[in-house]
Design a protein around this motif. Structure first.
Motif, mmCIF file in Angstrom:
data_model
loop_
_atom_site.group_PDB
_atom_site.id
_atom_site.type_symbol
_atom_site.label_atom_id
_atom_site.label_comp_id
_atom_site.label_asym_id
_atom_site.label_seq_id
_atom_site.Cartn_x
_atom_site.Cartn_y
_atom_site.Cartn_z
ATOM 1 N N ILE A 47 53.803 -10.302 27.952
ATOM 2 C CA ILE A 47 53.946 -9.831 26.575
ATOM 3 C C ILE A 47 55.046 -8.777 26.500
ATOM 4 O O ILE A 47 55.861 -8.782 25.578
ATOM 5 C CB ILE A 47 52.606 -9.291 26.039
ATOM 6 N N SER A 48 55.093 -7.877 27.473
ATOM 7 C CA SER A 48 56.131 -6.841 27.495
ATOM 8 C C SER A 48 57.517 -7.458 27.591
ATOM 9 O O SER A 48 58.439 -7.042 26.895
ATOM 10 C CB SER A 48 55.923 -5.897 28.673
ATOM 11 N N LEU A 49 57.672 -8.456 28.467
ATOM 12 C CA LEU A 49 58.966 -9.111 28.628
ATOM 13 C C LEU A 49 59.384 -9.793 27.333
ATOM 14 O O LEU A 49 60.515 -9.636 26.871
ATOM 15 C CB LEU A 49 58.907 -10.133 29.768
ATOM 16 N N LEU A 50 58.487 -10.531 26.737
ATOM 17 C CA LEU A 50 58.788 -11.220 25.492
ATOM 18 C C LEU A 50 59.088 -10.217 24.388
ATOM 19 O O LEU A 50 60.022 -10.393 23.620
ATOM 20 C CB LEU A 50 57.631 -12.135 25.090
ATOM 21 N N SER A 51 58.328 -9.140 24.319
ATOM 22 C CA SER A 51 58.549 -8.115 23.302
ATOM 23 C C SER A 51 59.920 -7.493 23.454
ATOM 24 O O SER A 51 60.631 -7.304 22.478
ATOM 25 C CB SER A 51 57.498 -7.009 23.392
ATOM 26 N N LYS A 56 65.331 -15.890 20.431
ATOM 27 C CA LYS A 56 64.323 -16.884 20.111
ATOM 28 C C LYS A 56 64.535 -18.068 21.042
ATOM 29 O O LYS A 56 65.656 -18.550 21.182
ATOM 30 C CB LYS A 56 64.492 -17.303 18.648
ATOM 31 N N LYS A 57 63.466 -18.527 21.686
ATOM 32 C CA LYS A 57 63.580 -19.657 22.601
ATOM 33 C C LYS A 57 63.825 -20.941 21.811
ATOM 34 O O LYS A 57 63.197 -21.192 20.798
ATOM 35 C CB LYS A 57 62.304 -19.794 23.439
ATOM 36 N N LEU A 58 64.754 -21.746 22.289
ATOM 37 C CA LEU A 58 65.098 -23.019 21.652
ATOM 38 C C LEU A 58 64.593 -24.166 22.508
ATOM 39 O O LEU A 58 64.607 -24.090 23.728
ATOM 40 C CB LEU A 58 66.615 -23.121 21.483
ATOM 41 N N ASP A 59 64.175 -25.246 21.881
ATOM 42 C CA ASP A 59 63.565 -26.365 22.595
ATOM 43 C C ASP A 59 64.502 -27.539 22.863
ATOM 44 O O ASP A 59 64.135 -28.472 23.542
ATOM 45 C CB ASP A 59 62.360 -26.894 21.814
ATOM 46 N N ASP A 60 65.723 -27.499 22.360
ATOM 47 C CA ASP A 60 66.602 -28.669 22.430
ATOM 48 C C ASP A 60 67.394 -28.801 23.722
ATOM 49 O O ASP A 60 68.272 -29.639 23.821
ATOM 50 C CB ASP A 60 67.598 -28.629 21.266
ATOM 51 N N TYR A 61 67.093 -27.995 24.723
ATOM 52 C CA TYR A 61 67.880 -27.994 25.951
ATOM 53 C C TYR A 61 67.011 -28.347 27.148
ATOM 54 O O TYR A 61 65.795 -28.235 27.101
ATOM 55 C CB TYR A 61 68.536 -26.624 26.153
ATOM 56 N N GLU A 62 67.678 -28.739 28.240
ATOM 57 C CA GLU A 62 66.985 -29.153 29.468
ATOM 58 C C GLU A 62 66.389 -27.984 30.243
ATOM 59 O O GLU A 62 65.618 -28.183 31.159
ATOM 60 C CB GLU A 62 67.959 -29.908 30.385
ATOM 61 N N PHE A 63 66.784 -26.768 29.912
ATOM 62 C CA PHE A 63 66.308 -25.559 30.581
ATOM 63 C C PHE A 63 66.093 -24.503 29.502
ATOM 64 O O PHE A 63 66.560 -24.668 28.375
ATOM 65 C CB PHE A 63 67.306 -25.096 31.651
ATOM 66 N N PRO A 64 65.394 -23.416 29.793
ATOM 67 C CA PRO A 64 65.136 -22.403 28.765
ATOM 68 C C PRO A 64 66.425 -21.775 28.232
ATOM 69 O O PRO A 64 67.254 -21.284 28.997
ATOM 70 C CB PRO A 64 64.286 -21.355 29.491
ATOM 71 N N GLU A 116 77.481 -25.594 20.971
ATOM 72 C CA GLU A 116 78.592 -26.539 20.836
ATOM 73 C C GLU A 116 79.194 -26.580 19.435
ATOM 74 O O GLU A 116 80.339 -26.990 19.268
ATOM 75 C CB GLU A 116 78.153 -27.938 21.269
ATOM 76 N N ASN A 117 78.464 -26.132 18.427
ATOM 77 C CA ASN A 117 78.995 -26.103 17.064
ATOM 78 C C ASN A 117 79.654 -24.762 16.729
ATOM 79 O O ASN A 117 80.136 -24.574 15.618
ATOM 80 C CB ASN A 117 77.883 -26.379 16.059
ATOM 81 N N ILE A 118 79.616 -23.845 17.662
ATOM 82 C CA ILE A 118 80.134 -22.478 17.488
ATOM 83 C C ILE A 118 79.473 -21.822 16.266
ATOM 84 O O ILE A 118 80.124 -21.200 15.433
ATOM 85 C CB ILE A 118 81.694 -22.455 17.363
ATOM 86 N N THR A 119 78.158 -21.969 16.179
ATOM 87 C CA THR A 119 77.415 -21.388 15.055
ATOM 88 C C THR A 119 76.406 -20.332 15.482
ATOM 89 O O THR A 119 75.903 -19.589 14.635
ATOM 90 C CB THR A 119 76.662 -22.482 14.264
ATOM 91 N N GLU A 120 76.065 -20.280 16.775
ATOM 92 C CA GLU A 120 75.157 -19.241 17.250
ATOM 93 C C GLU A 120 75.415 -18.973 18.725
ATOM 94 O O GLU A 120 75.965 -19.806 19.430
ATOM 95 C CB GLU A 120 73.695 -19.597 17.004
ATOM 96 N N LEU A 121 74.998 -17.786 19.158
ATOM 97 C CA LEU A 121 75.140 -17.400 20.557
ATOM 98 C C LEU A 121 73.848 -17.698 21.295
ATOM 99 O O LEU A 121 72.756 -17.515 20.756
ATOM 100 C CB LEU A 121 75.473 -15.914 20.669
ATOM 101 N N LEU A 122 73.989 -18.156 22.529
ATOM 102 C CA LEU A 122 72.844 -18.555 23.341
ATOM 103 C C LEU A 122 72.892 -17.845 24.684
ATOM 104 O O LEU A 122 73.969 -17.665 25.256
ATOM 105 C CB LEU A 122 72.885 -20.070 23.580
ATOM 106 N N GLU A 123 71.732 -17.457 25.190
ATOM 107 C CA GLU A 123 71.674 -16.897 26.528
ATOM 108 C C GLU A 123 70.683 -17.696 27.353
ATOM 109 O O GLU A 123 69.681 -18.178 26.843
ATOM 110 C CB GLU A 123 71.367 -15.404 26.508
#
Length: 149
Positions: free
Chosen positions: A15-19, A28-36, A71-78
Motif C-alpha cells: 500500500i505504501s509503494l502504491l501510495s 496509473k497502471k495500464l493493461d495494454d502492454y506485455e509488462f507492467p 507510440e501516439n506521443i500523447t502520454e508519458l509512460l514509465e
C-alpha cells in the motif's frame, strides 16, 4: 500470530509503494502492454529522481527503468524494461510501442527538432539529460516546429 503480522507488514508495504507512486508521481497502471507500464505526468529530471522512480516500480539492475512517450506521443509512460539499459543513437528519441511484444521500444528521429535533439549516442539511464525527448504536447514533441503547445 507471526504469520498474520508478516502479512500485515507485506500489505502495508504494498500500500505504501502504491501510495507513493500515485501521490508523488500521479501514475496509473495500464493493461495494454506485455509488462507492467504506468502513465505519469512527467519523467525524472535528474539522477536522484530517476533512482527514486526506478525503486518505486521495482526495477532492478537486470531490468532498467525507462520513462518514454507512448507510440501516439500523447502520454508519458514509465516501466522496467527487459534490459538494464538501451544504447540510443544520436538524433534519436525513443517511444514505447504496443506493436512489439519483446522489443517494445522504438526510435523516433529528432533531426527536425528546433532544439534538444541529442547530438551523440547515450544510454537510456541518462535519458533525463535529454529532456526534449520526453517533453510532449498532444501527438508531438514540443521541440518540433509544428507542435501546438
Amino acid at each position: 500470530m507471526e504469520l498474520s503480522t508478516g502479512y500485515r507488514l507485506l500489505l502495508f508495504g504494498m500500500i505504501s509503494l502504491l501510495s507513493s507512486c500515485l501521490l508523488l508521481y500521479e501514475c496509473k497502471k495500464l493493461d495494454d502492454y506485455e509488462f507492467p507500464v504506468y502513465s505519469t505526468k512527467s519523467c525524472p529530471r535528474n539522477q536522484t529522481e530517476w533512482n527514486e522512480r526506478s525503486s518505486a516500480i521495482n526495477c532492478t539492475k537486470d531490468n532498467g527503468y525507462l520513462c518514454l512517450p507512448n507510440e501516439n506521443i500523447t502520454e508519458l509512460l514509465e516501466f522496467c524494461y527487459y534490459f538494464p539499459f538501451v544504447l540510443i543513437q544520436e538524433d534519436i528519441c525513443l517511444y514505447l510501442s504496443k506493436r512489439y511484444t519483446y522489443f517494445a521500444v522504438d526510435s523516433y528521429s529528432c533531426i527536425g527538432f528546433l532544439y534538444g535533439c541529442p547530438n551523440s549516442s547515450y544510454v537510456s539511464s541518462k535519458l533525463f539529460e535529454h529532456p526534449h525527448c520526453t517533453s510532449i504536447g498532444y501527438r508531438c514533441f514540443l521541440a518540433e516546429p509544428s507542435c501546438q503547445r
